[in-house]
Scaffold this motif. Structure first.
Motif, PDB file in Angstrom:
ATOM      1  N   ASP A  60      98.323  29.681  13.604  1.00 46.94           N
ATOM      2  CA  ASP A  60      98.234  28.459  14.397  1.00 46.94           C
ATOM      3  C   ASP A  60      97.204  28.638  15.505  1.00 46.94           C
ATOM      4  OD1 ASP A  60      99.421  29.846  16.519  1.00 46.94           O
ATOM      5  OD2 ASP A  60     101.394  28.962  16.227  1.00 46.94           O
ATOM      6  N   SER A  61      97.123  27.672  16.405  1.00 48.71           N
ATOM      7  CA  SER A  61      96.049  27.657  17.405  1.00 48.71           C
ATOM      8  C   SER A  61      96.304  28.591  18.582  1.00 48.71           C
ATOM      9  CB  SER A  61      95.828  26.232  17.919  1.00 48.71           C
ATOM     10  OG  SER A  61      97.023  25.667  18.406  1.00 48.71           O
ATOM     11  N   ARG A  62      97.158  29.587  18.396  1.00 49.38           N
ATOM     12  CA  ARG A  62      97.302  30.653  19.387  1.00 49.38           C
ATOM     13  C   ARG A  62      96.691  31.961  18.889  1.00 49.38           C
ATOM     14  NH1 ARG A  62     103.664  29.421  20.017  1.00 49.38           N
ATOM     15  NH2 ARG A  62     103.308  29.223  17.776  1.00 49.38           N
ATOM     16  N   SER A  63      96.684  32.164  17.566  1.00 49.77           N
ATOM     17  CA  SER A  63      96.241  33.463  17.055  1.00 49.77           C
ATOM     18  C   SER A  63      95.172  33.365  15.980  1.00 49.77           C
ATOM     19  CB  SER A  63      97.449  34.225  16.483  1.00 49.77           C
ATOM     20  OG  SER A  63      98.049  33.514  15.418  1.00 49.77           O
ATOM     21  N   ALA A  64      94.707  32.164  15.653  1.00 51.36           N
ATOM     22  CA  ALA A  64      93.622  32.015  14.677  1.00 51.36           C
ATOM     23  C   ALA A  64      92.287  31.964  15.390  1.00 51.36           C
ATOM     24  CB  ALA A  64      93.812  30.734  13.861  1.00 51.36           C
ATOM     25  N   ASN A  65      91.220  32.314  14.653  1.00 46.36           N
ATOM     26  CA  ASN A  65      89.894  32.018  15.167  1.00 46.36           C
ATOM     27  C   ASN A  65      89.705  30.512  15.089  1.00 46.36           C
ATOM     28  OD1 ASN A  65      86.901  31.509  14.993  1.00 46.36           O
ATOM     29  ND2 ASN A  65      86.901  33.710  15.359  1.00 46.36           N
ATOM     30  N   PRO A  66      89.329  29.842  16.189  1.00 43.68           N
ATOM     31  CA  PRO A  66      89.228  28.370  16.159  1.00 43.68           C
ATOM     32  C   PRO A  66      88.354  27.841  15.040  1.00 43.68           C
ATOM     33  CG  PRO A  66      89.046  29.171  18.413  1.00 43.68           C
ATOM     34  CD  PRO A  66      89.024  30.380  17.530  1.00 43.68           C
ATOM     35  N   SER A  67      87.271  28.551  14.712  1.00 43.92           N
ATOM     36  CA  SER A  67      86.340  28.039  13.707  1.00 43.92           C
ATOM     37  C   SER A  67      86.931  28.031  12.308  1.00 43.92           C
ATOM     38  CB  SER A  67      85.044  28.849  13.727  1.00 43.92           C
ATOM     39  OG  SER A  67      85.281  30.189  13.349  1.00 43.92           O
ATOM     40  N   ALA A  68      88.115  28.629  12.112  1.00 44.45           N
ATOM     41  CA  ALA A  68      88.773  28.625  10.806  1.00 44.45           C
ATOM     42  C   ALA A  68      89.838  27.549  10.699  1.00 44.45           C
ATOM     43  CB  ALA A  68      89.402  29.997  10.533  1.00 44.45           C
ATOM     44  N   GLN A  69      89.946  26.687  11.711  1.00 46.50           N
ATOM     45  CA  GLN A  69      91.056  25.743  11.743  1.00 46.50           C
ATOM     46  C   GLN A  69      90.627  24.342  11.310  1.00 46.50           C
ATOM     47  OE1 GLN A  69      93.040  26.938  15.755  1.00 46.50           O
ATOM     48  NE2 GLN A  69      94.639  26.650  14.214  1.00 46.50           N
ATOM     49  N   GLY A  70      90.147  24.262  10.092  1.00 48.99           N
ATOM     50  CA  GLY A  70      89.905  22.963   9.500  1.00 48.99           C
ATOM     51  C   GLY A  70      91.209  22.344   9.027  1.00 48.99           C
ATOM     52  N   ALA A  71      91.118  21.165   8.443  1.00 49.03           N
ATOM     53  CA  ALA A  71      92.295  20.492   7.898  1.00 49.03           C
ATOM     54  C   ALA A  71      91.971  20.014   6.500  1.00 49.03           C
ATOM     55  CB  ALA A  71      92.685  19.297   8.777  1.00 49.03           C
ATOM     56  N   THR A  72      92.900  20.278   5.577  1.00 50.15           N
ATOM     57  CA  THR A  72      92.711  19.765   4.225  1.00 50.15           C
ATOM     58  C   THR A  72      94.070  19.427   3.637  1.00 50.15           C
ATOM     59  OG1 THR A  72      91.502  20.125   2.163  1.00 50.15           O
ATOM     60  CG2 THR A  72      92.818  21.954   2.977  1.00 50.15           C
ATOM     61  N   LEU A  73      94.056  18.731   2.520  1.00 47.84           N
ATOM     62  CA  LEU A  73      95.254  18.303   1.811  1.00 47.84           C
ATOM     63  C   LEU A  73      95.008  18.475   0.320  1.00 47.84           C
ATOM     64  CD1 LEU A  73      95.732  15.006   3.842  1.00 47.84           C
ATOM     65  CD2 LEU A  73      97.391  16.871   3.850  1.00 47.84           C
ATOM     66  N   ARG A  74      96.077  18.403  -0.451  1.00 46.88           N
ATOM     67  CA  ARG A  74      96.006  18.370  -1.901  1.00 46.88           C
ATOM     68  C   ARG A  74      95.303  19.571  -2.528  1.00 46.88           C
ATOM     69  NH1 ARG A  74      95.938  11.983  -3.541  1.00 46.88           N
ATOM     70  NH2 ARG A  74      98.195  11.814  -3.349  1.00 46.88           N
ATOM     71  N   ALA A  75      95.457  20.739  -1.905  1.00 50.31           N
ATOM     72  CA  ALA A  75      94.971  21.983  -2.514  1.00 50.31           C
ATOM     73  C   ALA A  75      93.486  21.942  -2.814  1.00 50.31           C
ATOM     74  CB  ALA A  75      95.765  22.300  -3.782  1.00 50.31           C
ATOM     75  N   LEU A  76      92.719  21.225  -1.974  1.00 56.22           N
ATOM     76  CA  LEU A  76      91.268  21.183  -2.132  1.00 56.22           C
ATOM     77  C   LEU A  76      90.590  22.125  -1.148  1.00 56.22           C
ATOM     78  CD1 LEU A  76      90.688  17.359  -2.666  1.00 56.22           C
ATOM     79  CD2 LEU A  76      90.521  19.166  -4.373  1.00 56.22           C
ATOM     80  N   GLY A  77      91.294  23.200  -0.765  1.00 53.85           N
ATOM     81  CA  GLY A  77      90.768  24.145   0.209  1.00 53.85           C
ATOM     82  C   GLY A  77      89.708  25.039  -0.383  1.00 53.85           C
ATOM     83  N   GLY A  78      89.527  26.198   0.225  1.00 52.55           N
ATOM     84  CA  GLY A  78      88.539  27.133  -0.251  1.00 52.55           C
ATOM     85  C   GLY A  78      87.541  27.557   0.802  1.00 52.55           C
ATOM     86  N   ASN A  79      87.395  26.780   1.860  1.00 49.73           N
ATOM     87  CA  ASN A  79      86.603  27.223   3.009  1.00 49.73           C
ATOM     88  C   ASN A  79      87.223  26.656   4.278  1.00 49.73           C
ATOM     89  OD1 ASN A  79      85.651  24.608   3.498  1.00 49.73           O
ATOM     90  ND2 ASN A  79      83.701  24.959   2.489  1.00 49.73           N
ATOM     91  N   ALA A  80      86.631  26.953   5.425  1.00 54.28           N
ATOM     92  CA  ALA A  80      87.277  26.661   6.701  1.00 54.28           C
ATOM     93  C   ALA A  80      86.963  25.282   7.260  1.00 54.28           C
ATOM     94  CB  ALA A  80      86.884  27.724   7.737  1.00 54.28           C
ATOM     95  N   SER A  81      86.065  24.526   6.642  1.00 51.97           N
ATOM     96  CA  SER A  81      85.712  23.208   7.165  1.00 51.97           C
ATOM     97  C   SER A  81      86.765  22.179   6.766  1.00 51.97           C
ATOM     98  CB  SER A  81      84.343  22.779   6.640  1.00 51.97           C
ATOM     99  OG  SER A  81      83.345  23.664   7.093  1.00 51.97           O
ATOM    100  N   SER A  82      86.822  21.090   7.522  1.00 48.87           N
ATOM    101  CA  SER A  82      87.811  20.052   7.261  1.00 48.87           C
ATOM    102  C   SER A  82      87.360  19.148   6.120  1.00 48.87           C
ATOM    103  CB  SER A  82      88.036  19.214   8.524  1.00 48.87           C
ATOM    104  OG  SER A  82      88.636  19.980   9.538  1.00 48.87           O
ATOM    105  N   ARG A  83      88.191  19.065   5.100  1.00 50.37           N
ATOM    106  CA  ARG A  83      87.964  18.086   4.042  1.00 50.37           C
ATOM    107  C   ARG A  83      88.819  16.850   4.276  1.00 50.37           C
ATOM    108  NH1 ARG A  83      87.389  22.870   0.197  1.00 50.37           N
ATOM    109  NH2 ARG A  83      85.180  22.785  -0.363  1.00 50.37           N
ATOM    110  N   THR A  84      89.599  16.879   5.339  1.00 50.40           N
ATOM    111  CA  THR A  84      90.410  15.738   5.739  1.00 50.40           C
ATOM    112  C   THR A  84      89.822  15.150   7.011  1.00 50.40           C
ATOM    113  OG1 THR A  84      92.404  16.648   4.741  1.00 50.40           O
ATOM    114  CG2 THR A  84      92.716  15.018   6.459  1.00 50.40           C
ATOM    115  N   LEU A  85      89.685  13.835   7.048  1.00 49.17           N
ATOM    116  CA  LEU A  85      89.192  13.145   8.236  1.00 49.17           C
ATOM    117  C   LEU A  85      90.329  13.040   9.241  1.00 49.17           C
ATOM    118  CD1 LEU A  85      87.039  11.399   9.714  1.00 49.17           C
ATOM    119  CD2 LEU A  85      87.957   9.432   8.453  1.00 49.17           C
TER     120      LEU A  85
END
Length: 646
Positions: A60-85
């Motif tokens: 969470d936003s206490r122990s993660a590197n901020p640049s890895a905190q994107g948001a995604t849904l529906r298992a479309l992850g794979g990198n750290a950028s947000s695929r969710t608006l």
């Protein structure tokens, strides 16, 4: 656009009401009671109530590197950028350079609701919503007491303070709020892997907000929101410190008359810095000392009077981002500078959209289209050696193009207890400036940027049913198929070396289930998502494998009991399935089951005693695994505090 002169002036602080076709896309709403009653008190934890929501990592936003905190849904992850608006009062929240979400600045107590719509979107700012849209709405005068404050003390000398004052201002209102939290943190490194340089994940963050709403005329109001924030964290080793900060402002004009209008403009200034420490020499290997970026844009949406059966939306929007990074590389043995790197660029989208909702008795049909012009300009990467001699001078060609997007859906209310829905959609996302131009290292793995990255393009369909078998109980089920073509992934190209590349596609299909219950003193909710997500990359070693950081199963359930006014007891259980660190499925992150609890009792005169427990049974949550080098998520954390609302 006005109303009759005798109409009362009411300032809501909200946008225009939702179109009647919104339920066709299976939106899930988290209400204010839940937003203000979680064990962690953090928005990313609450959003996890909707199974399938994920960040790149489980921290969470206490122990993660901020640049890895994107948001995604529906298992479309794979990198750290947000695929969710992610929107707050209609304003995109993703960092203009990195694409991550500043979760620590989005205080849940300032919000009235969060609405999560999975799948592609059109409407305002629809470009970028390839996995879905998360719409956060600030609380207005009706939801906020005149004075609210809370103070908590938690495990590992953690402190969380929050306060807000919301007086009436003429016929409008103003809210001034602030939040500060800090903690000594925990060791993300398991005990058997710690060294002298290992450090606790210390954190300190703060934010201050100003929000106001005032009438301009009957049915016409102006809204303003301002936010400043700062966030400091330490990750894994002493000296591995990150800092992020931002200053945001937006102004919005909302007309609720015969011609409804939503006019919005915003500006964002962000910065980020980060130090990377070698896991072998424990010296500094990289100093990302400065990453200034700016985002700005706006929209206009018109809803002309076209009859009671139709709700027509016509509009235009624009988003622009620019940023650059300055970083220095160091020899991990000597500590001497080896390279000084500067990279950056600009990107923009300008869109036109139209959407219509047509009500025909029990049937609601909805459809919309967007046409976006996108551009990527001014990209560059320069490197100089320790002597200041230019060794790399990359200037990348400007690119632009047009991209249409569509969506359509239907909602059939068979009865007051049964509704059927279905939808199809397309969408796209630009690569972020970070993906295009900035390499990074999570020791010992280096990931290269790729200035030639193309657009991600989504096609998807879904069908679902909503049931209300009796009062206070709602059930929903959705089956979906999404295909993200040109998906940007961190692709292994050598030993401890990856590069951002467009793979042919990521396909995700699955089922989402949810349930909500309100029966007297009992409140319950549950959510489950199964996703069969695979990479389509013919000829590559990872063809047919699961995208990195993507679990197949996720579930969440909350049970609450409110025996009397002011009393509240609740527990939340969450499960996230096994997932893999990388594209080759080399290193696994085992599944995790956690339990949270919250208890509240009234003390009188608007004061409450609150106890909170995160990860009550101290489950081990693996957040990173690189060849057996492990990072862990939040262990058991206990809080006690006071809330005051008057």
């Amino acid at each position: 656009m006005g109303q009759d002169e005798g109409d009362p002036i009411i300032v809501t602080g909200e946008g225009l009401p939702l179109p009647p076709g919104t339920p066709a896309y299976g939106a899930v709403t988290i209400d204010r009671d839940r937003l203000t009653d979680s064990a962690a008190g953090r928005i990313e934890d609450i959003l996890a109530d909707v199974a399938g929501f994920q960040q790149f990592r489980r921290s969470d936003s206490r122990s993660a590197n901020p640049s890895a905190q994107g948001a995604t849904l529906r298992a479309l992850g794979g990198n750290a950028s947000s695929r969710t608006l992610v929107l707050l009062d209609g304003v995109p929240q993703a960092d203009p350079f990195f694409g991550y979400i500043p979760y620590s600045a989005l205080a849940p107590e300032r919000l009235s609701e969060a609405r999560i719509t999975r799948g592609g979107g059109t409407g305002a700012f629809g470009a970028g919503a390839v996995a879905g849209t998360i719409e956060l709405a600030s609380a207005g005068r009706a939801q906020l007491p005149t004075v609210a404050a809370s103070a908590f003390y938690g495990s590992r000398d953690a402190t969380e303070l929050s306060a807000a004052i919301t007086p009436d201002l003429g016929e409008g209102f103003v809210t001034v709020s602030g939040r500060w939290d800090r903690g000594d943190g925990f060791y993300t490194t398991p005990a058997d892997q710690r060294v002298a340089a290992s450090a606790r994940a210390r954190y300190e963050s703060w934010s201050a907000g100003l929000r106001a709403g005032a009438p301009v005329a009957p049915g016409l109001e102006v809204q303003f929101r301002g936010l400043v924030f700062g966030d400091d964290r330490t990750l894994r080793f002493a000296g591995a410190d990150s800092h992020s900060e931002g200053q945001d402002a937006s102004i919005r004009l909302v007309s609720r008359g015969r011609w409804q209008v939503d006019l919005l403009a915003y500006v964002q200034a962000r910065n980020f810095s980060n130090v990377v420490i070698s896991a072998t020499s424990f010296r500094k290997t990289l100093d990302q000392r400065n990453t200034p970026s700016t985002g700005y844009g706006g929209k206009i949406e018109l809803r002309p009077p076209v009859g009671r059966r139709h709700l027509l939306r016509i509009g235009a929007d624009a988003r622009l981002a620019d940023g650059e990074m300055f970083e220095d590389g160091f020899n991990a043995t000597t500590g001497n500078v080896t390279v000084r790197r500067n990279a950056g660029g600009e990107q923009a989208t300008f869109g036109l959209f139209v959407e219509d909702d047509w009500t025909i008795g029990r049937l609601v049909l909805t459809g919309g289209a967007r046409l976006d012009h996108w551009s990527i300009d001014g990209g560059f990467l320069t490197e100089r050696n320790a002597a200041g001699v230019l060794t790399v001078d990359g200037r990348f060609a400007d690119r632009d193009g047009w991209r249409p997007s569509f969506r359509a859906g239907g909602l059939l209310n068979l009865s007051s207890a049964v509704a059927l829905r279905g939808a199809g959609y397309t969408g796209f996302r630009l690569p972020t400036l970070n993906e295009l131009y900035r390499p990074f290292t999570v020791f010992p793995v280096t990931t290269r940027a790729n200035a030639a990255l193309g657009l991600e393009r989504l096609k998807g369909v879904e069908a679902g049913v909503d049931l209300m078998p009796f009062s206070g109980v709602t059930l929903a089920a959705t089956a979906f198929y999404n295909r993200l073509e040109g998906a940007i992934a961190n692709v292994t190209i050598g030993a401890n070396l990856r590069e951002r590349q467009n793979v042919d596609a990521v396909t995700a299909k699955g089922v989402e289930l949810s349930a909500n219950l309100r029966l007297g003193q009992i409140i319950a909710s549950a959510s489950y998502a199964y996703s069969h997500s695979r990479v389509d990359a013919p000829g590559e070693a990872f063809d047919g494998l699961i995208p990195a950081q993507t679990p197949s199963h996720a579930a969440s359930a909350t049970l609450g009991w409110r025996p009397a006014p002011g009393w509240d007891f609740s527990g939340t259980i969450r499960y996230v399935g096994r997932q893999f660190e990388d594209d080759r499925e080399t290193d696994a992150l085992k599944d995790a089951l956690t339990v949270d609890a919250v208890a509240r009792m009234p003390l009188g005169k608007g004061a409450f005693l609150v106890g909170r427990a995160e990860n009550l049974f101290d489950a081990a949550i693996i957040t990173r695994n690189v060849a057996g080098s492990i990072d862990l998520g939040t262990p058991r954390t206990l809080w006690v505090g006071i809330k005051v609302e008057r």
